[in-house]
Design a protein around this motif. Structure first.
Motif, short mmCIF file in Angstrom:
data_model
loop_
_atom_site.label_atom_id
_atom_site.label_comp_id
_atom_site.label_asym_id
_atom_site.label_seq_id
_atom_site.Cartn_x
_atom_site.Cartn_y
_atom_site.Cartn_z
N MET B 295 16.75 10.51 -52.80
CA MET B 295 16.11 10.97 -54.04
C MET B 295 17.05 11.81 -54.89
SD MET B 295 12.49 12.59 -53.01
CE MET B 295 11.53 11.83 -51.72
N TYR B 298 18.45 11.16 -58.47
CA TYR B 298 17.41 11.02 -59.50
C TYR B 298 16.87 12.39 -59.90
CZ TYR B 298 17.96 6.48 -57.38
OH TYR B 298 18.52 5.33 -56.89
N VAL B 299 16.67 13.23 -58.90
CA VAL B 299 16.20 14.59 -59.19
C VAL B 299 17.24 15.31 -60.05
CG1 VAL B 299 15.58 16.81 -58.19
CG2 VAL B 299 14.85 14.70 -57.07
N THR B 301 19.43 14.03 -62.03
CA THR B 301 19.46 13.48 -63.39
C THR B 301 18.34 14.10 -64.24
OG1 THR B 301 20.31 11.43 -62.51
CG2 THR B 301 19.37 11.36 -64.71
N ILE B 302 17.16 14.19 -63.65
CA ILE B 302 16.03 14.76 -64.38
C ILE B 302 16.31 16.21 -64.74
CG2 ILE B 302 13.65 15.55 -64.11
CD1 ILE B 302 13.05 12.98 -62.65
#
Lengths: 608, 325, 380
Positions: B295, B298-299, B301-302
């Motif tokens: 994960m 993606y975390v 990037t957010i």
């Protein structure tokens, strides 16, 4: 003005540089240009005069290859030409300065000018050469501009020079300028005309599109008047009275006399017809639209308004509903997209009292960003970075637009199509876009379409919105009718304060008349109206007091009846009147420097 | 000098994670600067990764694979341009369509070409090329200069992109097109042509990222450099369905994070790569479930977007179809 | 002079539109609304035909198998409706946020979370089966709602929802994988959660429709609710205003961020319920890997249905039929199943392409794409 006689002579004998014959352009059922013919002589400035929507811009877009004419022909140097794209126009050495500049803000002046014809070998871009060429060009034609400056940072006047340089770089010999003075100060306009005269001296021919009579008389050798897509007449610039031009343009006798008349537009408002004092044939052009008369009898000019604040006894018969909209305001900074912060952080209080129309003019910011910012900060659609906004004496700084609206603040935003209206909503939905969640328009969270339509139908009729169909898509209405719809919504419910930002921009004369009358009616009812406009004529026509904003701050206030163009222009150019810091509140200043300020002679700087 | 902290392997790993992001982010830059949002980077990478493997499989040559991958990227770029520029479709929606097309299309073609879904046969890939001299620099030399040819290509592309944008006619016109297409149009330059060029370049750059993913480095080299942990989400010299796993979107985030500039975008890609490398090379010290490790990018990037995304200034005309009056 | 509108007492009542005209208007609007989807579908089938030809198969045979498998019999309809059921939910998950100007491509993750939440409740909660079913669906919806609220909140911080929803999909899939393999792992030999007890499963519709279940009806109800929310409530008014003209909405005092957040969270709610219903109606558990692409296919469904709930239902049946038919096509004509995904993507590629319809019917076409385009970039 300089002597222009040499240019006027001899042009008739030459073959026109440009000729349009029988040009017709339709958009669906609308005939925008109907069999238009005109000619432009070498070294001539031809004025193209007409109201908004008369077909001037369409005609020029045909000339520049942005539209294709349905019929008719264009001749350059007597030979028929086909202009299918701007490129063709450029090849024929026709250049155009659009009303809305077509400039790339993040690029430099030189990059903007040379775009499409860049110096440099083998696909490279030689920035140094570009800047040198632009500097040479600017020097040759007397256009002061820094080639390496970022265009987005420049003032409107300088941006316009960049647009002219773009055309000159492409060796234009026919230059079309579309409403070039719309966003300029009087001084900048004057400077523009000086530049244009210089261009004509160097052999260029110029078409000047405008709806302002006064400046056209100054600048144009001949004037072609267009109305409803047809050529009405072509008259010499000198020797034709402005009244005559106005009659030709509007197609009926127009009253040019009277205070509160939008003289340059050839418009009279209802209010102005009420005899109220010594207003007398102020003369068109707006420049001298003086006269102490006040419409409706009860209204006060700014000076008196200031006194009213100092002493309650002065309160007039319509003193009820007196409200105050005070704001301390600073420009919004980088987020606003180009507002300059040249140290203009001086807090300013702005007061608009009952029965007063206060106009705010200003033009040095890019496309009037300053005005837009001020309106948004007062209305609560953009948070002020610092300071206090008071409504009726109450601090509303922390309230959003909706809550300010509930407290009696109406706001006519400067851009009806993106801010005033949801274009893809119906007129009915737009009429209730601020009240849809209240009874009777919704109950328990459910909409009541019947109530919404009934309400909208009533407003549509009262404000003469056409078509009178509440189910029509708002975006399908003409500009004037869109604006009427916005105004109808905003003036419902007797607001105490009305902020009107450029309320008549780009609407037809009939709608301008209507909207002006409406605003004055609101004033007479007792509302305080803050009119923010780039059109000096409009401000002169409506305002009791004129506040000028430049470079992100207030630079002075003038009595609308006594202000001269020169005074206004100086202020708009950023020359301040009041040299000291602190609040610039005409009310507070009533006892002291007020008189000086109204006279417009800044103690620190003599008028030019 | 001893690399006691293991900085060398960490840097090498960072480069490997950052490279596909870097290519795609540069690709996104050319498209965005021309005024076309490129949500389709993901799909462009995926299709090119597949096309590269097919080319390499058929010819036995990684270079041929590179060529077929680039051709596929160009083709998809032209499709995106045709639909969103010529046919004036919504750019974000047409990009999404291309992503779905890539997903379904590679699945379809895996069946058609290799007879089964999942993972393709192993193909010849780009072996690491050691640059003598530079690779001998202590600690960083081996990491930076014992890489695939594609990595060196990316090293060159960054200054080249800066040069193109600032010092060429094309670059000037491209920047103008993304900001105020009307200005370009009235200057007699075709907005459509500029946007096709931007999107086509975008497709080819994204293709390089895709090719690097599927055949950027020979498997043996990978194993030696990184050890087993890495394999679960790593670069194999084969195509696996949906192997891009959102990298196209992370690249877009890097572009935004890097404020639409080449150096900024590459910097952001390296940052994302470093974070991922840290988790992968050091994560095994901490008992984190594999799913949570996965994960992480993606975390990250957010978080990056939420922290800095709002301050970014996109090309003004990006996302808006251009129509003449 | 006094012409203030509020006090104009003699304003005539607004013209009432006769019922026939209302109906005509509505039908006309619906007809125009179908122009683009029809054009896009025809183009997609044309592209599909080229692809089939390229693989050396018979286009006629393939497409007739496709149609037979999707709509040719009661059993085919059963499979189609079975496929369509989750797509109605994931389509609504795109359509509703779209009305607020937000493109939710996070339906996949929202559906995963809804599925796992439903399984968790259905396998742990005791009590009467109908109540457990309701509780499971509520939990699924809530999970989706909260997951959908995240990109809504992030949008307020300047993070574009297209990127954040994609990122959240990957996070959700990993999270659900971990949940299904660890705390909620079942005893079955195949990896995944334990199974929901039979009484808690949704019953089949019967009527020869095979495995199609009552979730379909719930999908139709959801579509009606979505319609009412968007067009009949004050909240829907606000959401539409925000979507059509955020700046004008802001100027009217309608909070843009709040309504956007709510819209995308409501989208998540629908996707979550879709996941719950898929589990309760079809699989009975979340296996790993779980059924893929239902969320993504919802994008095509919504755009094909022009982001209108009625269109979403039609779009879901269309794609449901495509997927069902693709199985038959693979069996009968040896065309890989993935062709259905390709067709869907091609439809999506063309469905907002104003230019195509402009070529066909002129500039009026531009008005016909209203409500299906975003027309903006990635910043802010």
């Amino acid at each position: 003005m300089e002597d222009r006689a040499p240019h006027r002579q001899g042009t008739a004998a030459d073959t026109p540089v440009l000729e349009m014959r029988g040009v017709t352009k339709r958009f669906g059922a609308v005939v925008a240009n109907d069999d238009i013919s005109l000619s432009l002589g070498r070294g001539e400035v031809l004025g193209l005069l007409g109201e908004n929507g008369a077909g001037k811009s369409t005609l020029m877009k045909i000339l520049f290859g942005l539209y294709t004419a349905d019929s008719g022909e264009v001749l350059v140097d007597g030979a028929p030409v086909r202009i299918a794209s701007p490129r063709d126009a450029v090849d024929l050495r026709i250049g155009m300065v659009h009303q809305h500049f077509v400039l790339v803000g993040p690029l430099s002046v030189a990059e903007n000018v040379v775009l499409g014809a860049e110096p440099g070998a083998a696909g490279l871009f030689d920035r140094g050469a570009a800047e040198q060429r632009v500097a040479d060009l600017a020097a040759r034609y007397g256009l002061a501009v820094d080639p390496s400056a970022r265009v987005g940072d420049l003032s409107v006047g300088v941006q316009q020079r960049v647009e002219i340089l773009k055309a000159l770089y492409r060796e234009a010999r026919i230059l079309i300028l579309d409403e070039p003075t719309a966003v300029l100060t009087p001084q900048e306009s004057h400077e523009l005309f000086r530049v244009l005269r210089g261009l004509v001296d160097q052999g260029l021919s110029i078409i000047l599109i405008t709806h302002k009579l006064g400046e056209l008389k100054q600048a144009a050798d001949r004037i072609t008047v267009i109305r409803d897509g047809r050529v009405i007449a072509t008259v010499p610039g000198a020797g034709t009275s402005e009244g005559e031009l106005a009659r030709l343009m509007v197609g009926r006798e127009v009253k040019l006399a009277g205070r509160r008349a939008a003289a340059a537009l050839g418009v009279t408002t209802d209010a102005a017809e009420e005899p109220a004092g010594g207003a007398d044939a102020a003369g068109p052009g707006g420049a001298t639209a003086a006269g102490a008369a006040t419409a409706g009898g009860g209204a006060t000019a700014a000076g008196a308004g200031a006194a009213a604040r100092a002493g309650p006894a002065r309160r007039g018969p319509r003193g009820r509903g007196r409200r105050r909209c005070g704001g301390r305001w600073r420009p919004g900074g980088a987020a606003a997209g180009g507002v300059r912060e040249d140290g203009g952080e001086r807090p300013v209080r702005l007061s608009a009292r009952g029965l007063v129309v206060a106009g705010v003019g200003g033009a040095t910011a890019v496309h009037g960003v300053d005005l837009v910012e001020l309106a948004a900060a007062l209305a609560g659609t953009r948070p002020a970075r610092a300071g206090v906004v008071e409504l009726d004496g109450q601090d509303v700084s922390r309230l959003g637009a909706a809550q300010r609206g509930e407290r009696g603040l109406a706001y006519i935003p400067e851009d009806r199509s993106t801010k005033g209206l949801v274009r893809d909503f119906t007129v009915a939905e737009n009429m209730t876009v601020k009240t849809f969640d209240e009874p009777p328009f919704s109950r328990l969270g459910w909409l009541r379409p019947g109530a919404i339509r009934r309400f909208a139908a009533r407003l549509v009729q009262a404000f003469d919105v056409r078509p009178a169909d509440p189910d029509a898509r708002a975006g399908s209405l003409s500009g004037g009718n869109q604006q009427k719809a916005v105004v109808a919504r905003e003036l419902t419910g007797e607001p105490g304060v009305v902020i009107a930002a450029q309320p008549t921009r780009g609407v037809d004369v009939g709608a301008i008349e209507f909207l002006h009358a409406r605003l004055l009616a609101e004033r007479d009812r007792g509302a305080a109206i803050l009119l923010l406009s780039l059109e000096l004529d409009e401000i002169r026509a409506l305002a009791d007091r004129i506040l000028v904003i430049a470079g992100g701050r207030f630079v002075g206030e003038l009595d609308a009846d006594r202000a001269t163009d020169e005074q206004l222009g100086l202020l708009m150019a950023g020359r301040e009147m009041a040299p000291v810091g602190g609040a610039l509140d005409p009310g507070d200043a009533a006892a002291g420097g007020r008189g000086t300020a109204a006279d417009g002679h800044p103690p620190g700087s003599a008028p030019l | 000098m001893d690399d006691v902290l293991g900085l060398g392997p960490l840097l090498a790993s960072t480069i490997r994670f950052a490279t596909p992001l870097g290519f795609a982010a540069l690709g996104g830059l050319f498209s965005e600067r021309s005024g076309v949002v490129n949500i389709a980077l993901e799909g462009m990478m995926l299709i090119s990764a597949f096309a590269g493997v097919v080319g390499s499989y058929a010819s036995g040559s990684a270079l041929v694979g590179l060529a077929t991958g680039l051709a596929a990227g160009l083709l998809i770029g032209l499709v995106h341009a045709a639909v969103s520029v010529s046919l004036q479709a919504d750019q974000i929606i047409s990009g999404t369509a291309i992503n779905l097309l890539a997903l379904g299309g590679t699945g379809f073609l895996m069946e058609t070409v290799f007879g089964s879904g999942g993972t393709s046969p192993r193909v010849s890939a780009f072996d690491p090329v050691r640059i003598p001299g530079l690779a001998d620099i202590p600690i960083i030399g081996e990491a930076l200069f014992n890489q695939s040819v594609l990595v060196y290509l990316l090293y060159l592309l960054v200054p080249l992109t800066v040069f193109v944008l600032r010092r060429t006619r094309f670059g000037l016109r491209l920047r103008a097109t993304g900001e105020v297409p009307e200005a370009v149009d009235t200057a007699g330059i075709s907005v459509v042509r500029m946007r096709y060029a931007g999107v086509a370049l975008s497709g080819m750059l994204a293709a390089l990222g895709g090719v690097y993913l599927s055949m950027g480095v020979a498997l043996s080299g990978m194993l030696a450099a990184l050890g087993g942990v890495y394999l679960s989400m790593s670069l194999l010299s084969a195509f696996t369905e949906n192997m891009t796993l959102g990298r196209g979107f992370i690249a877009l985030a890097a572009l935004i994070f890097g404020r639409w500039t080449p150096v900024g975008a590459i910097g952001a890609a390296l940052l994302f790569g470093l974070a991922q490398a840290l988790v992968v090379t050091r994560g095994s010290d901490v008992p984190i479930p594999q799913e949570f490790v996965a994960m992480f990018p993606y975390v990250l990037t957010i978080i990056a977007l939420a922290t800095f995304g709002g301050r970014a200034v996109a090309p003004a005309a990006s996302g808006k179809p251009y129509r003449k009056e | 002079m006094d012409t203030r509108p509020a006090e104009a007492p003699d304003a005539p009542p607004p013209p009432r539109r006769p019922a026939a005209e209302v109906v005509r208007r509505q039908l006309g609007a619906a007809g125009r609304a179908l122009v683009f989807p029809a054009v896009a579908a025809v183009l997609a089938f044309a592209v599909g035909a080229v692809v089939i030809l390229a693989t050396g198969q018979d286009v006629g045979a393939a497409y007739s198998a496709l149609f037979r498998g999707g709509f040719g019999s009661a059993g085919a309809w059963g499979r189609t409706l079975l496929n369509a059921t989750p797509l109605i939910f994931t389509g609504l998950a795109v359509a509703l946020p779209f009305r607020a100007g937000l493109f939710n491509i996070g339906g996949e993750g929202q559906l995963y979370l809804g599925a796992i939440a439903a399984v968790w409740v259905a396998t742990t909660l005791g009590g009467p089966a109908p109540l457990v079913v309701i509780a499971a669906i509520v939990a699924a919806g809530l999970a989706g709602f909260l997951w959908g609220a995240i990109p809504g909140a992030l949008k307020g911080l300047g993070a574009h929802e297209v990127i954040t929803t994609i990122m959240l999909n990957f996070i959700a899939i990993n999270l659900v994988t971990w949940l299904a393999l660890n705390p909620l792992a079942g005893a079955s030999a195949t990896p995944g959660t334990g199974s929901v007890a039979d009484p808690v499963r949704l019953a089949r519709l019967g009527a020869g429709l095979g495995r199609a279940h009552w979730g379909l009806l719930l999908g139709l109800v959801a579509a009606v609710i979505a319609y009412l929310v968007i067009w009949r409530t004050a909240r829907g008014f606000a959401i539409r205003a925000v979507g059509l003209a955020p700046e004008a909405a802001r100027y009217a005092g309608i909070p843009v961020a709040v309504n956007g957040l709510l819209a995308i969270a409501l989208g998540g709610l629908f996707a979550g319920i879709g996941g719950g219903i898929e589990v309760l109606g079809v699989y009975g558990r979340v296996s790993i890997p779980f059924v893929a692409n239902l969320g993504f296919n919802g994008i095509g469904v919504a755009l094909l249905g022009r982001n209108h709930p009625a269109g979403v239902v039609l779009g879901a049946i269309f794609f449901g039929g495509l997927a069902a038919g693709a199985q038959e096509m693979q069996f009968a004509a040896d065309v890989p199943l993935d062709l259905a995904d390709v067709l869907l993507a091609v439809v999506l590629l063309f469905v907002t392409a104003t230019g195509i319809a402009e070529l066909l019917i002129g500039r009026r076409a531009r008005a016909l794409v209203d409500g299906t385009t975003l027309g903006r970039g990635l910043a802010g």
